[in-house]
Design a protein around this motif. Structure first.
Motif, short mmCIF file in Angstrom:
data_model
loop_
_atom_site.label_atom_id
_atom_site.label_comp_id
_atom_site.label_asym_id
_atom_site.label_seq_id
_atom_site.Cartn_x
_atom_site.Cartn_y
_atom_site.Cartn_z
N ARG A 394 0.83 -1.20 0.00
CA ARG A 394 0.00 0.00 0.00
C ARG A 394 0.86 1.25 0.00
N VAL A 395 1.95 1.22 0.73
CA VAL A 395 2.85 2.36 0.80
C VAL A 395 3.69 2.46 -0.47
N ARG A 396 4.11 1.33 -1.01
CA ARG A 396 4.85 1.35 -2.28
C ARG A 396 4.02 2.04 -3.38
N ALA A 397 2.70 1.91 -3.29
CA ALA A 397 1.83 2.53 -4.29
C ALA A 397 1.88 4.05 -4.23
N PHE A 398 2.41 4.61 -3.12
CA PHE A 398 2.51 6.06 -3.01
C PHE A 398 3.61 6.64 -3.90
N ASP A 399 4.42 5.79 -4.50
CA ASP A 399 5.53 6.26 -5.32
C ASP A 399 5.00 6.68 -6.69
N ARG A 400 4.31 7.81 -6.72
CA ARG A 400 3.66 8.29 -7.93
C ARG A 400 3.39 9.78 -7.78
N SER A 401 3.13 10.42 -8.89
CA SER A 401 2.70 11.81 -8.85
C SER A 401 1.18 11.86 -9.00
N LEU A 402 0.59 12.97 -8.54
CA LEU A 402 -0.85 13.16 -8.58
C LEU A 402 -1.16 14.56 -9.10
N ARG A 403 -2.25 14.68 -9.83
CA ARG A 403 -2.78 15.98 -10.22
C ARG A 403 -4.30 15.96 -10.07
N ALA A 404 -4.86 17.14 -9.78
CA ALA A 404 -6.29 17.22 -9.56
C ALA A 404 -6.86 18.49 -10.18
N VAL A 405 -8.09 18.40 -10.63
CA VAL A 405 -8.88 19.56 -11.03
C VAL A 405 -10.19 19.48 -10.26
N ARG A 406 -10.61 20.62 -9.72
CA ARG A 406 -11.83 20.65 -8.92
C ARG A 406 -12.69 21.83 -9.34
N THR A 407 -13.95 21.54 -9.64
CA THR A 407 -14.94 22.58 -9.89
C THR A 407 -15.77 22.74 -8.62
N ALA A 408 -16.83 23.52 -8.69
CA ALA A 408 -17.66 23.70 -7.50
C ALA A 408 -18.34 22.40 -7.10
N ASP A 409 -18.63 21.53 -8.07
CA ASP A 409 -19.42 20.32 -7.78
C ASP A 409 -18.69 19.02 -8.04
N GLU A 410 -17.58 19.06 -8.79
CA GLU A 410 -16.92 17.82 -9.18
C GLU A 410 -15.41 17.92 -8.98
N LYS A 411 -14.79 16.76 -8.87
CA LYS A 411 -13.34 16.71 -8.70
C LYS A 411 -12.79 15.47 -9.39
N TYR A 412 -11.68 15.66 -10.08
CA TYR A 412 -11.01 14.56 -10.77
C TYR A 412 -9.54 14.54 -10.35
#
Length: 482
Positions: A394-412
């Motif tokens: 589970r911790v090995r899976a943290f070896d990654r980058s993340l990006r997010a976009v968030r609107t008022a009602d949704e998030k990806y």
């Protein structure tokens, strides 16, 4: 107010969940400032931890642009900083940082006439933190013997006594220093003053009188403060915390907010006593939030949940004289906002920015989305393995980058390993239900929106770490970063 002072106060690790709206928080001073000024109820950090979030605040750019993140642990010389812009405009620029990341060592000193390390009485490259962190008296003596003659022994001795015996964990010392500086100041030049208050950061150790009102009825202060607070050890499963224990830690966290609020009150009183309060644009905000058992995490690494990105932000003075704004904003938007409030035209700063001024007279279009990045795990799974031995998958899976976009009602949210999450945050504000598989069209649309944003600006170099002193490494390790 022709040339106002600007005071930028970062409340390190303060999340919106406990402070927005300010009127319902354990922080009455913050609520007063919000009532007299403008409260931004939907402010989001572009990163979930200190180094990149402060770099964005100082430069008006996102982590991919300024390049300070887990795989590149310093702010390069190329981005122009807010302090440089104020200095070039004739402002006196001072700061007190209580977070090791926000120091000259990591590229944040540019533009400041003075940037103090809050844990030192006499500013020095020799950090005696390894002494004060030792728990046993004999360990302290041995550590003092090892470090006392590294540099100037008299300076080291003064800093040792200060770090060992001075009250508080930085906020009290920072406000006392600012009070003294304001009292001694006879310059008519306007000033830009930056402060980082770190008290809500783990470990949560508020004084008893601040903590007890927020603890569960069946938990004493002594019991709560003996709970282990080591987020990285928790991540790897070296120990566990149950719901009752996390509730106690949340009580300590809220007690830390109450303690910090009293320091904000002292800071305001100092500005009033110096005759500067009415001539000052005063801003207080969180640089990022915190997980305290939320989503199975402790601390502020490895994810982009709103518990880490949604932060309080209030501004008072100058054009911020009342009201509440519920539109989406980013903390990096403060950079052009403060320059506009001070009437500063800085073309070089404006060219680099990916921010929008929140000044009431600005002609920037309101945001319909905010963005966040986590470009490198800090610490990496390999670093965790070097400390704890083999770590769970589970911790090995943290070896990654993340990006997010968030609107008022949704998030990806998308990860470099191909994982993706889609939340209807309007109906699911706790982000408990990943609907990516159920709503492929909406997921794809937001994925495209995020890709377009990533392609809309030039990216900085992605690799490189600063050479840290042993004492800096030890202090950052204590804060859970290494």
């Amino acid at each position: 107010m022709s040339r106002p002072n600007v005071v930028l106060t970062v409340l390190d690790t303060v999340r919106a969940r406990d402070t927005v709206p300010a009127s319902s928080s354990p922080m009455p001073t913050l609520a007063d400032v919000a009532a007299d000024g403008t409260e931004f109820t939907n402010a989001f950090s572009p990163a979930p931890w200190t180094l990149p979030s402060h770099a964005s605040l100082f430069t008006g750019t996102y982590p991919s642009q300024h390049g300070a993140h887990g795989d590149h642990t310093y702010l390069d010389d190329s981005p122009r900083t807010l302090a440089e812009a104020f200095s070039a405009a004739g402002y006196e620029t001072v700061g007190v940082s209580n977070n090791t990341w926000v120091t000259e060592e990591f590229g944040f000193g540019r533009g400041f006439d003075t940037l103090r390390k809050g844990w030192q009485y006499v500013q020095s490259d020799t950090d005696l933190g390894t002494v004060t962190r030792a728990e046993h008296p004999m360990e302290k003596l041995r550590a003092a013997g090892d470090r006392l003659f590294d540099g100037n022994p008299l300076v080291n001795a003064a800093n040792l006594v200060y770090d060992e015996f001075a009250a508080g964990d930085g906020a009290e010392r920072a406000t006392s220093w600012v009070d003294s500086w304001l009292s001694d100041r006879d310059d008519e030049t306007p000033f830009f003053c930056f402060l980082n208050f770190i008290e809500p950061h783990a470990e949560y150790r508020p004084p008893r009188e601040y903590a007890e009102p927020y603890l569960p009825p069946d938990t004493s202060y002594d019991e709560a403060t003996t709970l282990r607070q080591d987020p990285r050890a928790y991540d790897v499963g070296e120990y566990a915390l149950n719901d009752r224990e996390f509730e106690a830690l949340r009580g300590l966290y809220r007690g830390s907010l109450a303690y910090l609020d009293d320091q904000l009150a002292r800071l305001r009183e100092s500005l009033v006593a110096a005759g500067e309060w009415e001539d000052t644009v005063f801003v207080a905000l969180g640089d990022h939030g915190e997980n305290i058992g939320d989503h199975g995490f402790f601390g502020h690494q490895y994810n982009l949940y709103d518990t880490l990105l949604h932060v309080p932000m209030v501004a008072r003075g100058g054009p911020f004289d009342g009201g509440r704004r519920d539109d989406l904003v980013q903390t990096l938007d403060l950079a052009p906002t403060l320059l506009d409030a001070a009437g500063i035209d800085d073309p070089a700063f404006e060219r680099q920015m990916h921010a929008r001024s929140l000044h009431p007279d600005a002609d920037a279009d309101p945001r319909d989305a905010v963005f966040a990045e986590y470009l490198g795990p800090q610490p990496s799974p390999d670093s965790l393995a070097s400390r704890f031995g083999e770590v769970p998958e589970r911790v090995r899976a943290f070896d990654r980058s993340l990006r997010a976009v968030r609107t008022a009602d949704e998030k990806y949210v998308t990860a470099s390993d191909g994982s993706e999450w889609f939340y209807r945050v309007g109906a699911d504000p706790d982000e408990t239900w990943n609907r990516a598989g159920d709503h492929p069209e909406r997921t794809s649309l937001l994925s495209d929106r995020l890709d377009q944003w990533v392609d809309s600006f030039e990216h900085a170099e992605s690799g490189g770490e600063v050479s840290m002193t042993d004492s800096t490494k030890a202090r950052l390790s204590d804060l859970g970063y290494l």
